[in-house]
Each structure stands twice: as C-alpha cells, then as structure tokens.
Design a protein around this motif. Structure first.
Motif, PDB file in Angstrom:
ATOM      1  N   ALA A 163       9.334  -2.588  20.553  1.00 57.56           N
ATOM      2  CA  ALA A 163      10.387  -3.158  19.697  1.00 57.56           C
ATOM      3  C   ALA A 163       9.768  -4.341  18.967  1.00 57.56           C
ATOM      4  N   ILE A 164      10.388  -4.729  17.848  1.00 56.98           N
ATOM      5  CA  ILE A 164       9.833  -5.841  17.096  1.00 56.98           C
ATOM      6  C   ILE A 164      10.911  -6.855  16.732  1.00 56.98           C
ATOM      7  N   GLY A 165      10.464  -8.083  16.484  1.00 55.90           N
ATOM      8  CA  GLY A 165      11.370  -9.115  16.002  1.00 55.90           C
ATOM      9  C   GLY A 165      11.639 -10.205  17.018  1.00 55.90           C
ATOM     10  N   PRO A 215       8.659  -9.178  10.988  1.00 56.04           N
ATOM     11  CA  PRO A 215       8.276  -8.116  11.935  1.00 56.04           C
ATOM     12  C   PRO A 215       8.767  -6.724  11.535  1.00 56.04           C
ATOM     13  N   GLU A 216       9.989  -6.640  10.972  1.00 59.28           N
ATOM     14  CA  GLU A 216      10.559  -5.345  10.593  1.00 59.28           C
ATOM     15  C   GLU A 216       9.641  -4.580   9.637  1.00 59.28           C
ATOM     16  N   LYS A 217       8.881  -5.336   8.828  1.00 63.14           N
ATOM     17  CA  LYS A 217       7.977  -4.686   7.875  1.00 63.14           C
ATOM     18  C   LYS A 217       6.887  -3.902   8.601  1.00 63.14           C
ATOM     19  N   GLY A 218       6.557  -4.332   9.814  1.00 66.50           N
ATOM     20  CA  GLY A 218       5.563  -3.605  10.601  1.00 66.50           C
ATOM     21  C   GLY A 218       6.068  -2.213  10.946  1.00 66.50           C
ATOM     22  N   LEU A 219       7.310  -2.164  11.386  1.00 66.74           N
ATOM     23  CA  LEU A 219       7.920  -0.886  11.755  1.00 66.74           C
ATOM     24  C   LEU A 219       8.136  -0.007  10.519  1.00 66.74           C
ATOM     25  N   LEU A 220       8.696  -0.600   9.464  1.00 66.98           N
ATOM     26  CA  LEU A 220       8.971   0.173   8.250  1.00 66.98           C
ATOM     27  C   LEU A 220       7.667   0.652   7.618  1.00 66.98           C
ATOM     28  N   GLY A 221       6.624  -0.189   7.694  1.00 68.97           N
ATOM     29  CA  GLY A 221       5.320   0.185   7.145  1.00 68.97           C
ATOM     30  C   GLY A 221       4.730   1.379   7.880  1.00 68.97           C
ATOM     31  N   LEU A 222       4.836   1.392   9.203  1.00 70.04           N
ATOM     32  CA  LEU A 222       4.328   2.537   9.967  1.00 70.04           C
ATOM     33  C   LEU A 222       5.085   3.808   9.587  1.00 70.04           C
ATOM     34  N   ARG A 223       6.406   3.695   9.502  1.00 64.59           N
ATOM     35  CA  ARG A 223       7.205   4.870   9.149  1.00 64.59           C
ATOM     36  C   ARG A 223       6.780   5.434   7.808  1.00 64.59           C
ATOM     37  N   SER A 224       6.611   4.561   6.808  1.00 69.70           N
ATOM     38  CA  SER A 224       6.314   5.094   5.477  1.00 69.70           C
ATOM     39  C   SER A 224       4.850   5.486   5.320  1.00 69.70           C
ATOM     40  N   LEU A 236      14.615  11.651  15.069  1.00 71.89           N
ATOM     41  CA  LEU A 236      15.528  12.345  15.981  1.00 71.89           C
ATOM     42  C   LEU A 236      16.081  11.351  16.987  1.00 71.89           C
ATOM     43  N   ARG A 237      17.385  11.217  17.004  1.00 75.96           N
ATOM     44  CA  ARG A 237      18.026  10.275  17.922  1.00 75.96           C
ATOM     45  C   ARG A 237      19.072  10.992  18.768  1.00 75.96           C
ATOM     46  N   PRO A 238      18.663  11.450  19.921  1.00 81.59           N
ATOM     47  CA  PRO A 238      19.618  12.133  20.782  1.00 81.59           C
ATOM     48  C   PRO A 238      20.551  11.133  21.451  1.00 81.59           C
ATOM     49  N   VAL A 257      19.952  13.425  13.347  1.00 80.81           N
ATOM     50  CA  VAL A 257      18.705  13.548  12.590  1.00 80.81           C
ATOM     51  C   VAL A 257      18.830  12.627  11.384  1.00 80.81           C
ATOM     52  N   ARG A 258      18.058  11.560  11.411  1.00 77.34           N
ATOM     53  CA  ARG A 258      18.131  10.525  10.380  1.00 77.34           C
ATOM     54  C   ARG A 258      16.913  10.607   9.466  1.00 77.34           C
ATOM     55  N   GLU A 259      17.148  10.645   8.158  1.00 71.02           N
ATOM     56  CA  GLU A 259      16.023  10.589   7.214  1.00 71.02           C
ATOM     57  C   GLU A 259      15.448   9.183   7.318  1.00 71.02           C
ATOM     58  N   ILE A 273      17.863   3.928   0.597  1.00 68.08           N
ATOM     59  CA  ILE A 273      17.974   2.526   0.182  1.00 68.08           C
ATOM     60  C   ILE A 273      16.968   1.617   0.888  1.00 68.08           C
ATOM     61  N   TYR A 274      16.406   2.075   2.005  1.00 70.09           N
ATOM     62  CA  TYR A 274      15.410   1.262   2.711  1.00 70.09           C
ATOM     63  C   TYR A 274      14.138   1.076   1.877  1.00 70.09           C
ATOM     64  N   PHE A 275      13.829   2.081   1.061  1.00 73.34           N
ATOM     65  CA  PHE A 275      12.553   2.044   0.354  1.00 73.34           C
ATOM     66  C   PHE A 275      12.692   2.129  -1.172  1.00 73.34           C
TER      67      PHE A 275
HETATM   68  C1  IPM Z   1      16.346   1.057  13.889  1.00 73.21           C
HETATM   69  C2  IPM Z   1      16.308  -0.409  13.556  1.00 73.21           C
HETATM   70  C3  IPM Z   1      15.423  -0.626  12.332  1.00 73.21           C
HETATM   71  C4  IPM Z   1      16.060   0.104  11.182  1.00 73.21           C
HETATM   72  C5  IPM Z   1      15.142  -2.099  11.977  1.00 73.21           C
HETATM   73  C6  IPM Z   1      14.553  -2.860  13.139  1.00 73.21           C
HETATM   74  C7  IPM Z   1      14.254  -2.217  10.776  1.00 73.21           C
HETATM   75  O1  IPM Z   1      17.591  -0.902  13.393  1.00 73.21           O
HETATM   76  O2  IPM Z   1      15.280   1.641  14.127  1.00 73.21           O
HETATM   77  O3  IPM Z   1      17.444   1.620  13.914  1.00 73.21           O
HETATM   78  O4  IPM Z   1      16.946  -0.437  10.499  1.00 73.21           O
HETATM   79  O5  IPM Z   1      15.687   1.256  10.930  1.00 73.21           O
END
Ligand code: IPM
Ligand code: MG
Length: 357
Positions: A73-75, A88-97, A105-107, A133-135, A140-142
């Motif tokens: 987790a980050i932040g 910190p969130e940019k680290g997670l979003l950067g990896l995703r993109s 997938l979020r069960p 199932v989340r895109e 709007i995130y990107f």
């Molecule tokens: C999630 C989180 C992230 C998101 C944040 C930490 C950037 O809330 O994975 O659901 O908004 O996607």
C-alpha cells in the motif's frame, strides 16, 4: 527457470502485511513447490525517500522484468504536502499505466465465518460472491487535458478529462465476459449513459462484444443505482464491469459488504496475464506500526498471483482453504473482531495461516 516476483511493500501497514504474505511464498519456496526469486523495491513514499520519486527508475525496471508484482500500500501524511507528481499515489498509478495493467479484478467474497462482521443483515450478505472488473489504465484517472489553471479574471479552474477509446472498452469488456463465462454467466455493465457521451459509447461497445458471448446474460445499470443496489440486495450481482473511477468507488462499497476491507485481494492484469497483486485497502497510517493490521487481504492476493499469473492454482487453492480454517478457529484481527473470537495481531494471523499450510 525461476519465476521472478517483485515485492513492493510501500508505506504504512504495507510493510507489515507484505512481511506476512512473503512468508507464504517463502514457505512454498523452501518445500520446493515454488521456484521463484523474490526481489524487493521501494515505491510510493518509500520510493520518494529512497530515490526522490514515488516510482524510482529501478523499481519500474524491476516491475517490467518480473512475472508478477506483490504490492502492499502507499501513502502517508508525511507526503501529503508534496507536489502532485511526487505524491505516493503516482507510484501506484505509474506502475498501472507503464505496465498496461488495464484489467483490475476485485472479488468481494463473504467468508461465512464473517457474516456478523458486515454492517448489513446476515441474510443480505451471506454467500455473497461478486467480481468487480474495473478498467484501470484509462478514463478520468489518466485523461488529458488535466490541470488547474487561472483565467483572465484571476479565478482558478480545475479540470480532468473522462475519455475512453472503443478499443479500451472492448478489451476490458472481453475480460469481464471471459470471467463471467467461468462463473455465473451474468454480467452487469455499470455506466452513466443517461448523462455522459463516454458512457453511451461504453454501452454500445459492450453490447457489440456481447455478440461473442451468447451464453452470458448482459445487463446495464447506471452507477448511482448500482451503488444503491449493492447495499440493498448485493446477491443480484455476479460480475460487474465498469470504468476506472466508478470501479474505484463501487469496489470500496462492495468491500464493506464483506465486513472488512482488510479481507479483499485484487489482481491488475495486462493483456498477457502478467499482473500486480495488492490488497484493495490503503496504507492506513492511523494503525501503521501497531502490528494490528489484517494481513489476510495480502495473503489472498498471493493466492490470486499464483492462480492468475504463475500457473500454480493448486497452491492458490491451499492458501484460500488455509485462510478459511484460520477463520474457523476464531482468530480475528481487530477489523473483523466479533464476540467469542480471539483477537490477534498481524504477525499472529500470518503465522496461523502458515501453520495451516
Ligand atoms: C485503489 C486506490 C487508488 C485508486 C489510489 C490509492 C490511487 O483507491 O486502488 O482503489 O484510486 O485507484
Ligand atoms: Mg480505491
């Protein structure tokens, strides 16, 4: 050849919960049932501390070279004042993109042992098993343009762009249809087509893709109604597919149905099923360092990793079952604590799962 697993604890409770999940991987390594090489890397606030940015170059390179990533987790409040690019969130979003992990997938599964931990009545949630199932790399995130600008009169305006290409909608809907085929064969696409053009296109493309999945019963729901239906009668859903931001919101909502956000794992996959695996909860600065965070979502994320990216479904089944037995024994971290159960900390919970393995 050894499988390569990148381990990124991140910040806050990320460090504590990842430690327990890594024990599970080490267990299978030491008994010879998993041939894997684990490498740690800093990300989020830890990335900023180590290399001055939330996604250090070496961390990204490691992620690209790995078969799967285990993410904590980050932040944390100490990073709140940083410029957006350094947060910190940019680290997670950067990896995703950067890794094109477009399918999240979020069960939301309710363990029968935890029916009382939900804020909803047991009959509403018992037996709950939803897959959201989340895109994850669009919307709007990107979307560009984005920013905060000052106009001629000196007033500032903030703006973001909600944009989806047909190809992006098509690929995420096909992931969702494929998953639905392996489950209850019902897919609900969530949008806001009564207001947004993007949603109008979304609905059209999903309907088009559905022609290739005649066995799946497709329905559509506006996002506001979907939020309401999730708390009213969640068992009406099998698989849900939706845009990045709607999925962010609805998955937190679905998590709460199961009693605790501390129980839910997730997988973020690219087109080749390479993936990043993380609990859906955050870094929880308020309880970080106290040793009370629930490590089960992260341990279950390891199970998802073994199932979806590493081709070890047999180990994933064992881990899922071990978590069930630990709950049967009445062990509970504070977030899922109930009358008559035994309260344990992060390490004790991790050790209990290990003992079951
Ligand atoms: C999630 C989180 C992230 C998101 C944040 C930490 C950037 O809330 O994975 O659901 O908004 O996607
Ligand atoms: Mg979220």
């Amino acid at each position: 050849m050894s499988l390569k697993i990148a381990v990124m604890p991140g910040d806050g409770i990320g460090v504590e919960i990842i430690a327990e999940a890594v024990k599970v991987l080490e267990h299978y390594k030491s008994n010879g049932r998993l041939d894997a090489e684990l490498t740690n890397a800093p990300v989020g606030g830890a990335g900023y501390d180590a290399a001055g940015k939330p996604l250090p170059d070496e961390t990204l390179a490691l992620a690209k070279a790995s078969d799967a990533i285990l993410f904590g987790a980050i932040g944390g409040p100490e990073y709140d004042g940083l410029a957006r690019e350094l947060r910190p969130e940019k680290g997670l979003l950067g990896l995703r993109s950067e890794l094109e992990l477009f399918a999240n997938l979020r069960p939301a599964i309710l363990y029968p042992q935890l029916a009382d931990a939900s804020s909803l009545k047991p009959e509403v949630v018992s037996g709950l098993d939803i897959m959201i199932v989340r895109e994850l790399t669009g919307g709007i995130y990107f979307g560009e343009p984005r920013g905060i600008e000052t106009d001629a009169s000196g007033e500032r305006k903030g703006f973001n762009t909600l944009v989806y290409k047909e190809s992006e909608i098509d690929r995420i809907s096909r992931v969702a249809f494929d998953i639905a085929m392996k489950r209850g064969k019902r897919l609900c696409s969530v949008d806001k087509a009564n207001v947004l053009e993007v949603s109008e296109l979304w609905r059209e493309v999903v309907v088009k893709a559905s022609a290739d999945y005649p066995e799946v019963e497709l329905s559509h729901m506006y996002v506001d109604n979907a939020a309401m239906q999730l708390v009213k009668w969640p068992k009406q859903f099998d698989v849900m597919v939706t845009k990045n931001m709607f999925g962010d919101i609805l998955s937190d909502c679905a998590a709460m149905l199961t009693g605790s956000i501390g129980m839910l794992p997730s997988a973020s996959l690219d087109a080749n099923s390479k993936g990043m695996y993380e609990p859906i909860h955050g870094s929880a600065p308020d309880i970080a360092g106290k040793g009370i965070a629930n490590p089960l979502a992260t341990i279950l994320s390891v199970a998802m990793m073994l199932r979806y990216s590493l081709d070890h479904a047999e180990l994933a089944d064992e881990i899922d079952a071990a978590v069930g037995r630990v709950l049967d024994k009445g062990l509970r971290t504070p977030d899922i604590m109930a009358n008559g159960c035994k309260e344990v900390g992060t390490v004790e919970m991790g050790e209990a799962v290990l003992a079951e393995l």
